[in-house]
Design a protein around this motif. Structure first.
Motif, mmCIF file in Angstrom:
data_model
loop_
_atom_site.group_PDB
_atom_site.id
_atom_site.type_symbol
_atom_site.label_atom_id
_atom_site.label_comp_id
_atom_site.label_asym_id
_atom_site.label_seq_id
_atom_site.Cartn_x
_atom_site.Cartn_y
_atom_site.Cartn_z
ATOM 1 N N GLU A 531 0.827 -1.207 0.000
ATOM 2 C CA GLU A 531 0.000 0.000 0.000
ATOM 3 C C GLU A 531 0.860 1.254 0.000
ATOM 4 O OE1 GLU A 531 -2.868 -0.340 3.141
ATOM 5 O OE2 GLU A 531 -3.615 -2.278 2.428
ATOM 6 N N GLN A 532 1.986 1.234 0.709
ATOM 7 C CA GLN A 532 2.880 2.393 0.703
ATOM 8 C C GLN A 532 3.564 2.547 -0.651
ATOM 9 O OE1 GLN A 532 3.251 4.910 3.018
ATOM 10 N NE2 GLN A 532 4.287 5.770 1.233
ATOM 11 N N ASP A 533 3.946 1.431 -1.250
ATOM 12 C CA ASP A 533 4.554 1.497 -2.589
ATOM 13 C C ASP A 533 3.594 2.134 -3.581
ATOM 14 O OD1 ASP A 533 6.842 0.172 -1.699
ATOM 15 O OD2 ASP A 533 6.104 -1.805 -2.299
ATOM 16 N N ILE A 534 2.313 1.792 -3.470
ATOM 17 C CA ILE A 534 1.309 2.345 -4.382
ATOM 18 C C ILE A 534 1.268 3.859 -4.271
ATOM 19 C CG2 ILE A 534 -1.193 2.506 -4.767
ATOM 20 C CD1 ILE A 534 -1.272 -0.522 -3.980
ATOM 21 N N LEU A 535 1.261 4.375 -3.051
ATOM 22 C CA LEU A 535 1.218 5.831 -2.862
ATOM 23 C C LEU A 535 2.488 6.493 -3.395
ATOM 24 C CD1 LEU A 535 -0.370 6.041 0.699
ATOM 25 C CD2 LEU A 535 -1.495 6.286 -1.525
ATOM 26 N N THR A 536 3.618 5.850 -3.187
ATOM 27 C CA THR A 536 4.876 6.401 -3.703
ATOM 28 C C THR A 536 4.835 6.500 -5.220
ATOM 29 O OG1 THR A 536 6.120 5.494 -1.833
ATOM 30 C CG2 THR A 536 7.375 6.047 -3.809
ATOM 31 N N GLU A 537 4.335 5.456 -5.869
ATOM 32 C CA GLU A 537 4.249 5.459 -7.330
ATOM 33 C C GLU A 537 3.254 6.509 -7.826
ATOM 34 O OE1 GLU A 537 6.102 3.941 -9.398
ATOM 35 O OE2 GLU A 537 7.151 2.567 -8.052
ATOM 36 N N ILE A 538 2.093 6.584 -7.180
ATOM 37 C CA ILE A 538 1.089 7.565 -7.616
ATOM 38 C C ILE A 538 1.618 8.979 -7.446
ATOM 39 C CG2 ILE A 538 -1.206 8.520 -7.113
ATOM 40 C CD1 ILE A 538 -2.156 5.689 -6.502
ATOM 41 N N ASP A 539 2.305 9.239 -6.344
ATOM 42 C CA ASP A 539 2.873 10.564 -6.109
ATOM 43 C C ASP A 539 3.831 10.947 -7.228
ATOM 44 O OD1 ASP A 539 3.376 12.959 -4.578
ATOM 45 O OD2 ASP A 539 5.267 12.058 -3.943
ATOM 46 N N ALA A 540 4.735 10.042 -7.587
ATOM 47 C CA ALA A 540 5.716 10.334 -8.635
ATOM 48 C C ALA A 540 5.035 10.506 -9.993
ATOM 49 C CB ALA A 540 6.750 9.211 -8.698
ATOM 50 N N LEU A 541 4.047 9.685 -10.277
ATOM 51 C CA LEU A 541 3.345 9.777 -11.556
ATOM 52 C C LEU A 541 2.537 11.063 -11.666
ATOM 53 C CD1 LEU A 541 2.146 6.077 -11.735
ATOM 54 C CD2 LEU A 541 3.720 7.154 -13.361
ATOM 55 N N VAL A 542 1.866 11.446 -10.587
ATOM 56 C CA VAL A 542 1.088 12.697 -10.607
ATOM 57 C C VAL A 542 2.010 13.901 -10.766
ATOM 58 C CG1 VAL A 542 -0.381 14.213 -9.224
ATOM 59 C CG2 VAL A 542 -0.898 11.771 -9.353
ATOM 60 N N ALA A 543 3.173 13.867 -10.118
ATOM 61 C CA ALA A 543 4.136 14.960 -10.259
ATOM 62 C C ALA A 543 4.530 15.149 -11.721
ATOM 63 C CB ALA A 543 5.371 14.680 -9.401
ATOM 64 N N ARG A 544 4.801 14.055 -12.415
ATOM 65 C CA ARG A 544 5.154 14.141 -13.841
ATOM 66 C C ARG A 544 3.967 14.615 -14.671
ATOM 67 N NH1 ARG A 544 8.358 9.608 -16.952
ATOM 68 N NH2 ARG A 544 7.956 11.252 -18.495
ATOM 69 N N TRP A 545 2.793 14.089 -14.365
ATOM 70 C CA TRP A 545 1.588 14.473 -15.095
ATOM 71 C C TRP A 545 1.353 15.975 -15.012
ATOM 72 C CZ3 TRP A 545 -3.809 14.221 -12.597
ATOM 73 C CH2 TRP A 545 -4.818 14.477 -13.536
ATOM 74 N N VAL A 546 1.436 16.523 -13.822
ATOM 75 C CA VAL A 546 1.208 17.951 -13.634
ATOM 76 C C VAL A 546 2.273 18.781 -14.354
ATOM 77 C CG1 VAL A 546 1.151 19.800 -11.908
ATOM 78 C CG2 VAL A 546 -0.047 17.647 -11.466
ATOM 79 N N PHE A 555 -4.936 11.753 -17.253
ATOM 80 C CA PHE A 555 -3.811 10.990 -16.721
ATOM 81 C C PHE A 555 -3.508 9.754 -17.576
ATOM 82 C CE2 PHE A 555 -2.157 7.549 -14.089
ATOM 83 C CZ PHE A 555 -1.063 8.157 -13.476
ATOM 84 N N GLY A 556 -4.551 8.997 -17.938
ATOM 85 C CA GLY A 556 -4.328 7.781 -18.720
ATOM 86 C C GLY A 556 -3.731 8.047 -20.075
ATOM 87 N N ASP A 557 -4.144 9.141 -20.720
ATOM 88 C CA ASP A 557 -3.560 9.508 -22.010
ATOM 89 C C ASP A 557 -2.110 9.951 -21.839
ATOM 90 O OD1 ASP A 557 -6.020 9.000 -23.207
ATOM 91 O OD2 ASP A 557 -6.686 11.084 -22.983
ATOM 92 N N PHE A 558 -1.833 10.655 -20.755
ATOM 93 C CA PHE A 558 -0.478 11.159 -20.501
ATOM 94 C C PHE A 558 0.531 10.022 -20.339
ATOM 95 C CE2 PHE A 558 2.696 11.946 -17.174
ATOM 96 C CZ PHE A 558 3.468 12.931 -17.798
ATOM 97 N N VAL A 559 0.191 9.018 -19.547
ATOM 98 C CA VAL A 559 1.177 7.965 -19.279
ATOM 99 C C VAL A 559 1.506 7.172 -20.543
ATOM 100 C CG1 VAL A 559 0.618 7.762 -16.828
ATOM 101 C CG2 VAL A 559 -0.588 6.308 -18.484
ATOM 102 N N ILE A 560 0.589 7.134 -21.502
ATOM 103 C CA ILE A 560 0.878 6.466 -22.772
ATOM 104 C C ILE A 560 1.674 7.375 -23.697
ATOM 105 C CG2 ILE A 560 -0.215 5.613 -24.897
ATOM 106 C CD1 ILE A 560 -2.336 4.329 -23.135
#
Length: 577
Positions: A531-546, A555-560
């Motif tokens: 569960e902590q790993d999930i939050l770490t990954e989401i945090d890093a992904l959202v930072a890049r998305w923004v 978000f889904g279009d961005f990661v692709i």
């Protein structure tokens, strides 16, 4: 001699049949010895084949897994009970029906709740053996049954919940009901066992022949929807058969037919995968039922009865070829599919709050987290819905997103219904866009297939994701987030922008790359995360998305686009590679 092979593979899979085929064939059209089991006071459960056969009657045997170990220590069998899923085509229920199910849930279930599901119906959880027959008779007395909501049959038929365009919705809803009735089992087993032989309304319950489903029923479960673009709230690509409503001048003229969607898979088995549905083309309204029966009977005859993990329609299409399957449907239905009519899906979420219909009526969509209607401290949701049911003159509509719409409210009743909703915590303006776009299956403690938490995990997870979005300055944004406790697909995580699939206690596989419209399957990003790993990954992904996204890029279009994850274009080829 008929050629049973094609370039893509055999039409009929040869080999030793799965044991489920034996039990269906020996069941005497789904009767088994359920009636005798029901009278056995020695066990609280159903034995042998009946454990499986009750599913065709809309029930799953479960137990409370939170107390299983303690009961074992006490040398007691698990606390067996059943979960019942009602058959509610299109999810519409009358206020008087609601009050009856509210009363039964309060008085005769272990948990006291009503659970709205992703199949646009309600479930009772925790019904003990002495109350099972009473449950079916109670439902029958108010015009509801649970026939074919589980098992190897066509299940509850979904329909887009669209109260705004009332005339179009009524037409689509009527077809959802017709399709449901047309594809139901015809055996009288349900009436004989649960209703003491009482005749049921509708086409079911008449005889022991099964002209559409056959004596062995379908190779695996089968799901059908009727959808009204631009809303894809029923998630067509999670379903075997979909009728996409095509309207001209506000009137329904026919359907585009989509076949072969499905989300379930098995951890570690790459022969299983989620799959989008294929578009077969357009059919006029008059051919709707013939086409539905033709798709079902083709899957009945060609589906894999040797390996249940590959028995769904999606695998049949990939094995024999989509064009071969489509040609057989045309032959059986006596039609030729026309070219698909243009349509577009733009979203899947319910429009929470008040919306006005073209008929002058008002409709209040209530956000119900996880679909669990229960009285909580400071939020007596169940009491609130019952109070609304006592005065409401329209109907209730359960959505495929686990929410509830109070539909058809007259202007003079609007203020009173809103006041009740607010007083009972059913209307809450503080609910974030993120929470409205998050969903989970039931999982623990009742689902026997659960590997990890889902319903109980989601609220806290959303709290954390809301905090991450706020830290990055995008509090009003949302990511379609879904959690399932196992890979069977009930929470539709395989159509989410972030899909979490339970792998073990506190461990999940993370999938990325679904889209807003629900027309793209996400791909595994990382496996076995805590569960902590999930939050770490989401945090890093959202930072890049923004920081890196294009204007209004989801978000889904961005990661692709940025190569964080590859796009799944053809599931059989791309999902694991």
């Amino acid at each position: 001699m008929t050629d049973t092979t094609q370039a893509h593979g055999p039409l009929v899979v040869e080999g030793k049949l799965a044991d489920n085929e034996r039990l269906k064939g020996e069941s005497n059209f789904l009767r088994g010895t359920i009636a005798q089991d029901l009278q056995d006071p020695v066990t609280g459960g159903f034995t042998a084949d009946n454990f499986q056969l009750i599913r065709f009657h809309g029930m799953y045997q479960q137990d409370d897994r939170d107390i299983r170990a303690e009961r074992t220590k006490q040398k007691l069998e698990p606390l067996h009970n059943v979960m019942l899923r009602a058959r509610m085509p299109g999810g519409i229920i009358k206020p008087e029906q609601w009050l009856a199910i509210d009363k039964f849930a309060a008085e005769k279930t272990m948990y006291g709740s009503i659970r709205l599901t992703t199949r646009q119906t309600f479930q009772f959880h925790g019904v003990l053996k002495p109350n099972i027959k009473l449950m079916h008779q109670t439902l029958n007395s108010i015009g509801i049954d649970s026939i074919a909501t589980a098992g190897d049959v066509n299940r509850n038929v979904l329909c887009t919940t669209n109260p705004v365009e009332s005339e179009l919705h009524q037409e689509a809803y009527d077809w959802a009901k017709k399709i449901s009735e047309h594809l139901l089992p015809k055996t009288r087993a349900y009436a004989e066992i649960w209703l003491d032989g009482e005749k049921l309304e509708g086409a079911h319950g008449e005889n022991t022949e099964e002209p559409i489903l056959g004596s062995h029923y379908l190779p695996r479960k089968f799901k059908t929807t009727v959808v009204i673009p631009p809303q894809n709230d029923v998630d067509v690509h999670a379903n075997d058969l979909n009728f996409v409503a095509i309207a001209e001048n506000g009137k329904l003229v026919g359907f585009n037919v989509l076949v072969g969607g499905g989300l379930a898979m098995t951890h570690g088995d790459k022969s299983t995968y989620p799959r989008k549905a294929d578009d077969f083309g357009f059919v006029p309204l008059a051919k709707t039922l013939e086409v539905a029966a033709a798709v079902v009977t083709t899957q009945r005859d060609w589906g894999n009865r040797v390996n249940r993990k590959n028995a769904k329609t999606k695998y049949t299409l990939d094995r024999v070829g989509t064009e071969v399957f489509k040609a057989e449907v045309e032959k059986r239905a006596g039609i030729m599919f026309e070219a698909s009519r243009p349509y577009e899906f733009t979203g899947r979420g319910d429009r929470i709050g008040w919306v006005d219909g073209i008929d002058g009526k008002h409709h209040l969509a209530l956000f119900i987290e996880n679909g669990r209607i229960l009285d909580y401290p400071g939020k007596p949701l169940k009491t609130g819905v019952a109070e609304i049911a006592k005065i409401h003159q329209g109907d209730f509509r359960m959505t495929a997103n686990q929410n509830l719409i109070i539909a058809g409210v007259a202007t003079e009743d609007k203020a009173q219904i809103e006041a009740i909703a607010k007083a009972h915590g059913l209307m809450d303006n503080s609910v974030s866009n993120q929470r409205k776009n998050s969903m989970a299956c039931v999982a623990f403690p009742t689902c026997p297939l659960a590997m990890a938490e889902a319903e109980r995990y989601l609220p806290g997870l959303v709290n954390d994701v809301e905090s991450i979005l706020a830290q990055h300055g995008v509090s009003d944004e949302r990511i379609i987030l879904r959690v399932t406790g196992c890979p069977n697909g009930c929470g539709r995580a395989m159509l989410a922008e972030i899909g979490l699939v339970g792998k073990g206690p506190g461990k999940y596989n993370m999938h990325l790359g679904g889209n807003i419209a629900g027309t793209r399957v996400p791909k595994m990003y990382k496996e076995n995360l805590s569960e902590q790993d999930i939050l770490t990954e989401i945090d890093a992904l959202v930072a890049r998305w923004v920081a890196e996204r294009n204007a209004n890029e989801a978000f889904g279009d961005f990661v692709i686009r940025t190569g964080i994850i590859a796009e799944v274009k053809v599931s059989k080829r791309d999902f694991y590679d």
